[in-house]
Design an enzyme around this catalytic site. Structure first.
Site, short mmCIF file in Angstrom:
data_model
loop_
_atom_site.label_atom_id
_atom_site.label_comp_id
_atom_site.label_asym_id
_atom_site.label_seq_id
_atom_site.Cartn_x
_atom_site.Cartn_y
_atom_site.Cartn_z
N ARG A 195 54.94 -31.27 -22.47
CA ARG A 195 56.26 -30.87 -22.97
C ARG A 195 56.79 -29.63 -22.27
NH1 ARG A 195 55.40 -30.69 -29.12
NH2 ARG A 195 53.36 -30.01 -28.36
N ASN A 218 56.60 -35.00 -28.92
CA ASN A 218 55.46 -35.93 -28.94
C ASN A 218 55.76 -37.01 -29.97
OD1 ASN A 218 53.87 -34.66 -27.07
ND2 ASN A 218 52.66 -33.53 -28.58
#
Ligand SMILES: [Zn+2]
Ligand SMILES: [Zn+2]
Ligand SMILES: [Zn+2]
Lengths: 78, 780
Positions: free
Chosen positions: B25, B43
């Site tokens: 990320r 996620n």
């Protein structure tokens, strides 16, 4: 910190020493200490291992202090 | 800032694979900033989902870089993108994870990355010499996860509250430690300690770094002591690999006479001083998985001879934790680092259990207070033909998935008995567990149960059926039979070997399977092991096998290869064992010879086998390489080492007969020739080499005959005997000359460590077929 007692080295056999404090003799291992140890040196023994060397003057002072603090510890039985 | 002047678009991207817990990320965040893209990333159960809005050309560069520049630990399996309507959202944000069914893959454990290593040895860094340094690109993963989602509270780091500095790194999206779940420092993180076997601290890690403790541990090793070291997946037993006396002492205490010890060296330069190492081997050694790689020994080495006696190879690895780096760097050429266990027990990983198990072996324990939740042994790899061959697939690779040729129902496969692993499947993925060990006692069986439970939990797989070996007496079979409410599929051992090789090579349809193995339960109740099968996942036919010989004394014949030598001699017409002059029989008493002769004459306690492994044992004994073994495969391993020291093209003869529609490979002519050579005093290495050549030639000859029958051109090679590099190379060359397409193992071991994968695919395929036929029936 754990309690460790200064002891005087009586003899050395390979990596094993016999050290003495107030008439009580103990065996200890030199396996984890980096510096050379000789007979007559003061060392700190903990859990069967010599963990450091001690200057004689410092050792004697420590022993005096221990006697004052805990009279029974100086005549430790085993 | 980015000035955009083209048309603005918005895309939604789904990324699957190992993309969580690997810094994915923050990577997307930085990438978005680079191209001036707004949107968000999060996620999800399936992996990572993101939306990006920006100029078209920037979006396409952004999309390209997602695959091309992914973080080192990430393994992307698919990127799916679609255009959606523009929202005009500004900035880019990292959103909290969304819940739901989790199918994201958990990353395997990983060695220290370059950045962390630099910090580890930088006196100005706040993590200078701190043994638990890590970041999103490195550190423990699989071994510390207790549940999903992968989040600090579901790891064994839960008990360590982050200090303000660590917390700040953890919360800063631009930081390398953003959401690095095991993030820690000397102020707030785990500490090392030196303990004796009663758990008493011999020395405490002052100031968090524990440098005194480390020096004391180094001293112990330098003086020849045995140190138990807590690694990522369990305890190792360490001694100075250059100290002959220390290695001898460890062998004595561990009661391990001959099996080679693995060694760990601080860097590639040190390895070069005792072993030869190709480029591929260097890459494998230095990879984040940090496996043990088998490397050919150099002529003269500083390594103690007792490390790997009678073996041409050293099993070598590089440090796999910061603690290892600290122990080894500037202190040792190499340390023996063998699994911390008593023989046959699983590797110890819980502190109190380790101290109990290893009390009589280790002088002291270099431990720490970060718990290992899941044990895993080191992986072992051997390179041949420039590609890696797994001898043991474990730490560093688990739980990475293996793509299957087709989607299938979820299966739990429980493997065989030796070198056990289990396998779980979901959709078109198979997850093979870490090495569990030889399933011969309740401790390894418990370890298998724990492993199944843990994998089911973190992968969120609820199997619809369970697959097991046909052998009724394997502990794994008993375990499968005891699972309530799960339909079972029993899979023939060598069919499973064949299917595992086909599956990892994505083969469909039918192929020829050459399965050279030690022992497996056959469909006819005999012991199979030198098999030529034809078929696919659904079914197989036994087209040929090696000629049957007796196993005098059953399991004793496996432990004592000289028994196999006698069995083959008997089969070749030798009837007077008392008069035999063979050096391998030197210490076999007249009484014992008589007993073995009677056993063979009457077929008492002498089950028949087609095992190829036993033939290698017999030859090993005849050449006086090994007449009794102390670990599995020893006779064959040492025979191969001997054969590698000679070069010859000569082959011994063999013959093939047809019996009951099957082709029987008869190696008696080879043995007769070998005995003649033995009498002539031909160098043993030459004979060992000739035997390897003849096995390769015989294999190719059998395949040729089978092709004539059914036209199949694809051959898969599997089974434990194919760990033998010389045999694989010879067989590959001869099959290639005959224009066969040959497939070998690359992702899972050819031995029983890969068995569970084959079982899972076969069971999955049977289930699919069954469902299809019930559907057809319902249509009727
Ligand atoms: Zn790192
Ligand atoms: Zn901290
Ligand atoms: Zn097998």
């Amino acid at each position: 910190m754990c309690l460790a007692i200064p002891m005087r080295v009586l003899s050395i056999d390979g990596d094993t020493i016999v050290a003495e404090i107030d008439g009580v003799k103990r065996e200890a291992s030199l396996m984890i200490i980096g510096e050379e140890i000789g007979v007559g040196d003061y060392v700190v023994v903990h859990a069967g291992f010599v963990i450091s060397r001690m200057d004689e003057k410092e050792a004697l002072i420590t022993l005096e202090l221990m006697k004052e603090m805990k009279p029974e510890s100086a005549t430790a039985s085993a | 800032m980015f000035v955009s002047n083209g048309p603005v678009e918005r895309i939604r991207v789904e990324v699957e694979g190992i993309v969580q817990g690997v810094g994915f990320r923050p990577f997307i965040y930085r990438l978005a900033a680079r191209y001036g893209i707004s949107g968000w990333v999060r996620n999800t159960p399936a992996g990572v989902l993101l939306e990006g809005e920006g100029e078209r050309s920037h979006l396409s560069a952004f999309l390209r870089d997602i695959s091309a520049q992914a973080p080192p630990l990430a393994a992307i399996s698919s990127v799916h993108s679609e255009t959606i309507s523009v929202t005009g959202e500004g900035g880019f944000s990292i959103l909290p994870s969304s819940g739901g069914e989790n199918s994201a893959q958990i990353s395997p454990d990983c060695d220290v990355c370059e950045d962390c290593l630099r910090e580890l040895f930088d006196p100005r860094d706040r993590r200078y010499l701190y043994p638990f340094i890590n970041c999103t690109n490195c550190g423990p993963r699989y071994s510390i996860i207790t549940a999903i989602p992968y989040d600090r509270r579901f790891t064994t780091m839960e008990r360590f509250a982050m200090c303000a500095d660590c917390r700040a790194e953890y919360e800063d999206p631009a930081n390398r430690r953003f959401h690095a779940q095991p993030n820690a420092c000397p102020v707030c993180g785990p500490r090392i300690a030196l303990l004796d076997s009663s758990g008493r601290e011999v020395m405490q890690g002052g100031g968090g770094r524990g440098h005194d403790v480390l020096l004391a541990a180094v001293n112990l090793l330098q003086r020849g002591g045995v140190l138990a070291v807590k690694g990522i997946g369990g305890y190792h037993l360490a001694v100075d690999a250059c100290n002959e006396e220390a290695v001898a002492n460890l062998r004595r205490r561990k009661q391990r006479d001959e099996k080679p010890f693995a060694i760990m060296a601080p860097d590639l330069a040190r390895i070069d001083s005792f072993a030869r190492c190709s480029e591929t081997e260097q890459r494998l050694l230095g990879g984040p998985e940090r496996p043990i790689v088998l490397l050919p020994k150099r002529e003269a080495t500083p390594i103690a001879s007792l490390v790997a006696p009678d073996n041409g190879y050293f099993g070598v690895m590089l440090p796999s934790t910061p603690l290892h780096h600290l122990l080894l760097r500037n202190n040792f050429i190499a340390l023996v680092m063998t699994s911390g266990n008593q023989s046959d027990e699983p590797i110890a990983y819980r502190d109190s259990e380790a101290r109990e198990q290893l009390a009589g072996i280790a002088d002291l324990f270099l431990a720490h207070d970060r718990e290992i939740h899941v044990r895993s042994d080191d992986s072992i790899i051997r390179v041949f033909h420039g590609s890696p061959l797994f001898l043991r697939r474990s730490r560093g690779y688990v739980p990475r998935g293996i793509r299957l040729p087709a989607e299938q129902p979820s299966v739990l496969a429980v493997g065989g008995e030796l070198k056990a692993t289990v396998c779980l499947t979901r959709n078109d993925r198979a997850f093979l567990s870490q090495h569990i060990g030889d399933l011969k006692n309740s401790a390894t069986l418990r370890s298998l149960e724990e492993c199944v439970a843990h994998l089911e939990k973190i992968l969120e797989i609820r199997p619809a059926l369970v697959a097991h070996d046909l052998h009724p007496d394997y502990l794994s079979t008993a375990y499968a039979v005891d699972l309530p409410d799960l339909p079972r599929v029993a899979v023939q051992h060598h069919h499973a070997h064949m299917a595992s090789c086909m599956a990892e090579n994505s083969l469909e349809g039918e192929a020829i399977g050459v399965i050279f193995d030690g022992t497996g339960y056959g469909l006819d109740g005999t012991v199979w092991g030198g098999e030529f099968l034809v078929g696919g996942y659904r079914e197989f036919r036994r087209q040929g096998h090696m000629r049957l010989v007796a196993l005098p004394g059953g399991d004793a014949a496996v432990r004592e290869p000289y028994r196999m030598a006698l069995s083959y001699l008997f089969d070749a017409g030798e009837r007077d064992f008392a008069a035999l002059q063979l050096s391998c029989l030197g210490d076999v008493s007249a009484q014992e010879r008589h007993l073995l002769q009677r056993m063979l004459e009457r077929g008492i306690n002498a089950p028949l086998t087609s095992s190829c492994g036993r033939l290698f044992d017999a030859v090993s004994a005849l050449l006086d390489v090994r007449s009794r073994i102390t670990y599995e495969g020893q006779a064959a391993i040492e025979l191969e080492a001997l054969a590698e020291s000679a070069v010859t093209d000569r082959e011994y003869p063999f013959s093939v007969e047809e019996f009951a529609g099957r082709l029987i490979l008869d190696m008696r002519p080879a043995l007769v020739e070998l005995l003649k050579d033995l009498a002539l005093g031909v160098p043993r290495a030459i004979m060992a080499r000739c035997f390897h050549n003849s096995m390769a030639a015989a294999t190719a000859g059998m395949c040729e005959r089978i092709r004539c029958r059914n036209g199949l051109n694809r051959v898969v090679l599997s089974g434990g005997v194919f760990q033998n590099k010389l045999l694989v190379e010879g067989t590959l060359n001869r099959l290639a000359e005959l224009d066969f397409q040959v497939f070998t193992h690359r992702l899972v071991p050819p031995g029983d460590g890969g068995l569970a994968l084959g079982q899972a695919v076969i069971a999955g395929c049977m289930r699919r077929e069954a469902e299809r036929s019930t559907e057809l029936e319902m249509l009727r």
